[in-house]
Write a protein that holds these residues in place. Structure first.
Motif, PDB file in Angstrom:
ATOM      1  N   GLN A  45     -14.295   1.185   6.479  1.00 16.82           N
ATOM      2  CA  GLN A  45     -14.288   1.771   5.127  1.00 16.82           C
ATOM      3  C   GLN A  45     -12.865   2.189   4.740  1.00 16.82           C
ATOM      4  O   GLN A  45     -12.090   2.609   5.610  1.00 16.82           O
ATOM      5  N   THR A  46     -12.564   2.071   3.469  1.00 16.38           N
ATOM      6  CA  THR A  46     -11.273   2.617   3.032  1.00 16.38           C
ATOM      7  C   THR A  46     -11.417   4.126   2.893  1.00 16.38           C
ATOM      8  O   THR A  46     -12.539   4.659   2.857  1.00 16.38           O
ATOM      9  N   VAL A  47     -10.295   4.792   2.815  1.00 21.81           N
ATOM     10  CA  VAL A  47     -10.312   6.258   2.658  1.00 21.81           C
ATOM     11  C   VAL A  47     -11.025   6.631   1.358  1.00 21.81           C
ATOM     12  O   VAL A  47     -11.772   7.617   1.287  1.00 21.81           O
TER      13      VAL A  47
ATOM     14  N   LEU B 224      -2.876   2.819  -3.533  1.00 24.48           N
ATOM     15  CA  LEU B 224      -3.127   1.414  -3.173  1.00 24.48           C
ATOM     16  C   LEU B 224      -3.434   1.299  -1.671  1.00 24.48           C
ATOM     17  O   LEU B 224      -4.364   0.598  -1.263  1.00 24.48           O
ATOM     18  N   LEU B 225      -2.680   2.042  -0.875  1.00 22.29           N
ATOM     19  CA  LEU B 225      -2.910   2.020   0.578  1.00 22.29           C
ATOM     20  C   LEU B 225      -4.289   2.563   0.932  1.00 22.29           C
ATOM     21  O   LEU B 225      -5.036   1.935   1.684  1.00 22.29           O
ATOM     22  N   VAL B 226      -4.606   3.735   0.414  1.00 23.25           N
ATOM     23  CA  VAL B 226      -5.885   4.357   0.800  1.00 23.25           C
ATOM     24  C   VAL B 226      -7.079   3.632   0.176  1.00 23.25           C
ATOM     25  O   VAL B 226      -8.220   3.825   0.594  1.00 23.25           O
ATOM     26  N   GLY B 227      -6.811   2.813  -0.816  1.00 23.91           N
ATOM     27  CA  GLY B 227      -7.906   2.101  -1.465  1.00 23.91           C
ATOM     28  C   GLY B 227      -8.082   0.692  -0.955  1.00 23.91           C
ATOM     29  O   GLY B 227      -9.111   0.058  -1.236  1.00 23.91           O
ATOM     30  N   SER B 228      -7.131   0.180  -0.211  1.00 21.34           N
ATOM     31  CA  SER B 228      -7.231  -1.233   0.167  1.00 21.34           C
ATOM     32  C   SER B 228      -7.246  -1.465   1.666  1.00 21.34           C
ATOM     33  O   SER B 228      -7.689  -2.512   2.120  1.00 21.34           O
ATOM     34  N   ILE B 229      -6.784  -0.513   2.463  1.00 19.87           N
ATOM     35  CA  ILE B 229      -6.760  -0.743   3.918  1.00 19.87           C
ATOM     36  C   ILE B 229      -7.980  -0.064   4.557  1.00 19.87           C
ATOM     37  O   ILE B 229      -8.088   1.170   4.533  1.00 19.87           O
ATOM     38  N   PRO B 230      -8.860  -0.844   5.110  1.00 18.46           N
ATOM     39  CA  PRO B 230     -10.052  -0.232   5.715  1.00 18.46           C
ATOM     40  C   PRO B 230      -9.740   0.375   7.085  1.00 18.46           C
ATOM     41  O   PRO B 230      -8.962  -0.190   7.856  1.00 18.46           O
TER      42      PRO B 230
END
Lengths: 318, 284
Positions: free
Chosen positions: B64-66, B54-60
């Protein structure tokens, strides 16, 4: 030879490394209440754990109702064991504890519920059934263990110190329950170090000391059957109006070894190697009007006395 | 002829009865695993990969996100292999399966099970099956939820398309299979460890080092690690780094059957131990 109705222990020994648990035990136990009596560390629990297959004998063999104790799938349909361990599955209520292990017998839920209710009723724990066992008193924990051991209606019940922690009222009810179960033709094997209790409730007694069976038999006849005991002086009590005079007459007899006057001056205890001759003397003295006797009888033909003779004084139980 | 043989008649197995007994034990064990503090700890552990994805997919980061920058499959594979397979599954299984019998020995309640009309081998199998079911349900749910989060950048329609028409569905099945096999393999191993050792720290530490450093082992020794077979089933191959001893992964059938056979052998050893076991809690 066993016909499959008894508990048979043949030449069984159990060693924990170099430490003796029990040695060369040979027993055949019939239905009824049998008490296994001995001081702490004498081998009672070891023998019971061997019967339940929780321990493996170093030597010898055991069968219960003709079943080897190594076959739990058959044995524990007919066998209930209330162990000495005061521990329970975490978080369980009394009801869950009895009910969940009944399900492991393959019973359907309805039947398991019925048997759980009956077992809880028999031990008087209906009102506390849905409380957590962790909050039970010592006596209640003892009773819930008993309920779990008898819930499936076993033919053989092995109960390790089942009266421990019970108050007098519950103790009496529990003893009555044992009598009921034995009256239904079941084996009830109880261990205890409280002698006066098993003396009253048992059909048979097995005395164990230092891992050895030192005597076994029916309580009233045990004293006579044990030669070692028979050679010991018997203690007799007399309640009478002239204890000092009677003491003097008693000392004239060569088989009287010791006389002790009661503190209240109303009687005496004495030890004699020939109780029959002493009692004949008392009868003659009463007939002659020399003394008025209120009561007379053996003071130590109970189990405690047998035990005292057979087991070292330092190991003597309460 | 022994005393018992004189009178005992051989008992035939009543399969219906046995099924009810095993069902009763599995339910008892599931309740112990899922309705206690143990379940909370496992639940928190299984939520960690979900949180990470969730973190790597939602925090840019830098616009860009990870997931977007490195590609969702690579990122998920990395998280699954290092965090989930490399730590959570290992320690989650250690926590549950080590205590499967050891916990009851320490609690002094194992004798209640051994005083029921069940063969001890059946007790081992039923408790193990219940624990695999409980752990697998939690961790497979974690796998599904975390995997679904890699579709955050592409949205619902993109997720459906990849799962149905693309490789996404196949990959998800592979991750679920690895999760289940990890529970089966590590579960059997830690059940045995729990029977043999009183304290898990040394054996578990040694096993962990062995598993985590398997990529440095020579090919023959790699075959003695569970993770070697599990990695062979992962859908996205990742490099083990410059010091790795590279070997061809075993075929999927060998990995699956090998792990199942391994679990069966280890459980048989556990059953043998418990069959000979004596209840003497004072020693534990």
């Amino acid at each position: 030879m066993s016909d499959g109705r008894n508990i048979v222990i043949r030449d069984v020994s159990k060693f924990y490394g170099d430490v003796l648990g029990v040695n060369r035990v040979d027993l055949e136990i019939e239905p009824g209440i049998t008490s296994l009596v001995g001081p702490n560390g004498s081998g009672k629990s070891t023998l019971m754990n061997l019967l339940a297959g929780l321990l493996r004998p170093t030597r010898g063999e055991i069968s219960v109702l003709g079943l080897p104790v190594t076959r739990p799938q058959d044995l524990f349909r007919r066998f209930g064991y209330c162990t000495q361990y005061d521990s329970f599955p975490r978080g369980a209520t009394g009801w869950q504890f009895v009910f969940s292990y009944l399900l492991l017998h393959g019973l359907d839920r309805g039947e398991a519920e019925r048997l759980t209710a009956r077992a809880l009723e028999r031990v008087g724990l209906v009102d506390s059934a849905h409380r957590r066992i962790a909050g039970y008193s010592k006596g209640m924990r003892q009773r819930i263990k008993l309920a779990q051991a008898i819930a499936h209606g076993p033919q053989v019940m092995v109960l390790d110190e089942p009266l421990n922690g019970l108050d007098p009222m519950v103790r009496a009810e529990t003893i009555e329950l044992f009598r009921q179960l034995a009256g239904e033709g079941q084996h009830v094997l109880i261990s205890s170090h409280i002698l006066h209790e098993v003396d009253l409730l048992s059909d048979r007694v097995i005395l164990i000391s230092n891992g050895y069976i030192v005597a076994e038999g029916e309580v009233p006849g045990m004293r006579a059957e044990v030669e070692e005991v028979r050679e010991q002086p018997l203690q007799v009590f007399v309640r009478c109006d002239r204890p000092q005079w009677l003491a003097g007459r008693a000392f004239e007899l060569d088989h009287v070894t010791e006389v002790q006057l009661h503190d209240d001056g109303g009687g005496l205890h004495l030890r004699t190697r020939d109780a029959d001759r002493f009692l004949r003397l008392v009868a003659e003295l009463v007939a002659e009007g020399g003394v008025e006797v209120e009561a007379v009888g053996p003071a130590d033909s109970d189990l405690q006395a047998v035990y005292r003779y057979l087991v070292d004084e330092e190991e003597e139980p309460s | 002829m022994t005393v018992a043989q004189e009178t005992a008649t051989p008992s035939r197995i009543d399969w219906t009865l046995l099924a009810r007994q095993v069902g009763g034990l599995v339910r008892l064990e599931l309740r112990r695993l899922l309705l206690t503090r143990r379940a909370v700890i496992l639940g928190v552990a299984s939520a960690i990969p979900v949180g990470i994805v969730l973190l790597v997919g939602s925090i840019p980061i830098g616009g860009q996100t990870v997931l977007e920058r490195f590609g969702n499959r690579i990122v998920y594979e990395t998280i699954f292999e290092t965090v989930f397979l490399g730590a959570i599954l290992f320690f989650g299984c250690l926590y549950v399966f080590f205590n499967l019998f050891r916990g009851e020995i320490l609690e002094r309640s194992l004798h209640y099970l051994l005083l029921t009309p069940l063969r001890r081998e059946v007790v081992v199998a039923a408790k193990y099956a219940a624990a695999v079911a409980a752990v697998a349900v939690l961790f497979m749910a974690s796998t599904v939820f975390s995997y679904m989060l890699i579709y955050l950048p592409v949205g619902f329609s993109g997720a459906v398309e990849d799962l149905t028409a693309g490789p996404g569905g196949r990959h998800l099945v592979a991750y679920l299979g690895v999760t289940l096999l990890a529970c089966i393999g590590y579960g059997s191993l830690f059940t045995l460890v729990g029977m043999v050792f009183r304290n898990p720290i040394i054996p578990a530490g040694a096993l962990y080092v062995w598993e985590m450093l398997h990529f440095l082992l020579p090919p023959a020794l790699k075959k003695l690690s569970v993770i070697h077979y599990l990695k062979g089933l992962l859908p996205v191959p990742l490099s083990d780094g410059p010091f790795a001893v590279v070997v061809e992964p075993p075929p999927p059938a060998v990995s699956v059957l090998g792990l199942l056979a391994f679990a069966a052998v280890v459980l048989a050893a556990t059953a043998l131990i418990i069959r000979r076991m004596e209840i003497r809690y004072t020693e534990d």
